[in-house]
Write an enzyme that holds these catalytic residues in place. Sequence first.
Site, PDB file in Angstrom:
ATOM      1  N   ASP A  24      23.603  14.920  21.564  1.00 24.81           N
ATOM      2  CA  ASP A  24      22.928  14.379  20.757  1.00 24.81           C
ATOM      3  C   ASP A  24      23.559  13.153  20.216  1.00 24.81           C
ATOM      4  O   ASP A  24      23.852  13.082  18.861  1.00 24.81           O
ATOM      5  CB  ASP A  24      22.258  15.319  19.683  1.00 24.81           C
ATOM      6  CG  ASP A  24      20.970  14.742  19.170  1.00 24.81           C
ATOM      7  OD1 ASP A  24      20.204  13.924  19.764  1.00 24.81           O
ATOM      8  OD2 ASP A  24      20.552  15.196  17.905  1.00 24.81           O
TER       9      ASP A  24
ATOM     10  N   GLU B 155      13.256   8.328  23.808  1.00 23.32           N
ATOM     11  CA  GLU B 155      12.207   8.395  22.920  1.00 23.32           C
ATOM     12  C   GLU B 155      10.996   7.280  23.014  1.00 23.32           C
ATOM     13  O   GLU B 155      11.422   6.138  22.957  1.00 23.32           O
ATOM     14  CB  GLU B 155      12.612   8.640  21.513  1.00 23.32           C
ATOM     15  CG  GLU B 155      11.473   9.318  20.769  1.00 23.32           C
ATOM     16  CD  GLU B 155      12.047  10.147  19.474  1.00 23.32           C
ATOM     17  OE1 GLU B 155      11.337  10.504  18.585  1.00 23.32           O
ATOM     18  OE2 GLU B 155      13.225  10.649  19.641  1.00 23.32           O
TER      19      GLU B 155
ATOM     20  N   LYS C 293      10.755  11.680  25.531  1.00 22.98           N
ATOM     21  CA  LYS C 293      10.667  12.376  24.168  1.00 22.98           C
ATOM     22  C   LYS C 293       9.381  11.891  23.625  1.00 22.98           C
ATOM     23  O   LYS C 293       9.278  10.608  23.130  1.00 22.98           O
ATOM     24  CB  LYS C 293      11.776  11.969  23.321  1.00 22.98           C
ATOM     25  CG  LYS C 293      13.181  12.763  23.546  1.00 22.98           C
ATOM     26  CD  LYS C 293      14.321  12.711  22.794  1.00 22.98           C
ATOM     27  CE  LYS C 293      14.274  13.393  21.452  1.00 22.98           C
ATOM     28  NZ  LYS C 293      15.416  13.147  20.655  1.00 22.98           N
TER      29      LYS C 293
ATOM     30  N   THR D  62       9.554  16.711  21.081  1.00 17.77           N
ATOM     31  CA  THR D  62      10.417  16.948  19.981  1.00 17.77           C
ATOM     32  C   THR D  62       9.668  17.585  18.708  1.00 17.77           C
ATOM     33  O   THR D  62       8.705  17.314  18.835  1.00 17.77           O
ATOM     34  CB  THR D  62      11.171  15.824  19.866  1.00 17.77           C
ATOM     35  OG1 THR D  62      12.422  15.919  19.118  1.00 17.77           O
ATOM     36  CG2 THR D  62      10.340  14.494  19.625  1.00 17.77           C
TER      37      THR D  62
ATOM     38  N   PHE E 187      13.361  22.659  16.304  1.00 19.66           N
ATOM     39  CA  PHE E 187      14.354  21.898  15.375  1.00 19.66           C
ATOM     40  C   PHE E 187      15.076  23.028  14.403  1.00 19.66           C
ATOM     41  O   PHE E 187      14.462  23.111  13.419  1.00 19.66           O
ATOM     42  CB  PHE E 187      13.830  20.657  14.565  1.00 19.66           C
ATOM     43  CG  PHE E 187      13.846  19.411  15.458  1.00 19.66           C
ATOM     44  CD1 PHE E 187      13.931  19.342  16.634  1.00 19.66           C
ATOM     45  CD2 PHE E 187      14.345  18.250  14.604  1.00 19.66           C
ATOM     46  CE1 PHE E 187      13.861  18.052  17.378  1.00 19.66           C
ATOM     47  CE2 PHE E 187      14.398  17.262  15.229  1.00 19.66           C
ATOM     48  CZ  PHE E 187      14.229  16.853  16.808  1.00 19.66           C
TER      49      PHE E 187
END
Length: 424
Positions: free
Chosen positions: A97, A214, A250, A274, A296
């Site tokens: 990440d 994203e 994303k 996400t 998450f």
Amino acid sequence: MFNVLNNRKIQQQLFENKFLLQSRKVIQKDQTGYFKHISTFQTIILFLQVFIFLEKSFLALNIIQLIKMLEDSPQKKVKLNENALSSLKNHTIVVSDTGKIKDIEKYKPQDATTNPSLILEAAKLPEYKYLIESAIKDGIEVYKESKKPQQALPKRAKAKKPIKEIPIEEEKPFVFKELNHKEQQEVIGHITDQLSVNFGLEILKLIPGYISTEVDARLSYDKTSTQDKAKQIIKLYEKAGISKDRILIKIAATWEGIQAAKALKKDGINCNMTLIFNLHQAIACAQAGVKLISPFVGRILDWFKEKHPDQDFSSQNHPGYHKHDTIIMAASLRLVEEAEELSGVDRMTIPIKLLDELQHLEGKSLDSKLQDGIPSEKTLVDEKVFRWELNQDAMATEKLTSGIKKFAEDLDKLEVLVRQLLED
């Protein structure tokens, strides 16, 4: 090295050896008078051969025992499982990440994810200046191309007449400050899209799997605009020679985002949903057939620790099991313990700080702890159920909103950075 002479088992094994059996037969023939005819010299040679054989056998046995001891030693096991990170890779696909290329080179993940916050952080570093300059150049060209008038094809002439050539207007030099605010925002939007793709292209040179890029978080509640932005990102990758099979778009897991992902799948575009904080978000994504979801984990735990500081969250019950083809990728991890407890999940996207901690846990072996749970009753999630269940979940509502807000704010900051470079 070892007192093998006192080992009766070894002595018996040696005695049963073919060579010793042959020697014994020669000695036994003394009863028939055969041994009497062997000279002293021959007897000495025979016993020397037996001695040499025994010495070699003892040496070989010692070596075998030494090798076995080394194989069984803890040092050997540590070498096979060098650290917690290499051990984790045996059970879970590790995803980095980060937007920093050097980190990708160091930790060698299977996949990688980026977001506006990570791109903003990396864009401030001097070593990635070339990616920004390239993005500005290409972004301006995309904008200029979008503003060119679409010339209609000439109608089929009834008679043979020469087709008049359409005069080509001389291209005006691009001056950012001469554009109105709306046009400037269009230019900046093309540049930030290209910048995200540029980082993705560099990362793809170092990984064998997916790169997640994203879309604009400010489009999280706009299905159509999210689809358009996703297709634009894919077009930029394909222009650079990268197939859409290696890209995950994303998108925040709002209801509109999930429906956009469902539509994009029909065009062969896979998505990484996400900001998953609620079971019904996950189920809705799976029912839409999305490729991958990112619960998450760290942010969920952050919220509960803040709201309930006196409770122990070291071992939490699994929310349930729903059989779908969707890949589950644990995200926003904070602690080594979280990685240990989630070992065995399909994928795990890990920040660089935690990757470093795992790599330095030498001699640490991780087992696969996640197993298929008991299938729960199938739950169908339509828009009404989705919105109601999310409304009833204070943690998910708060974290989804704040996550979108944070990504949008960092994209604003990235656009300010690009604007400053264009105006200089």
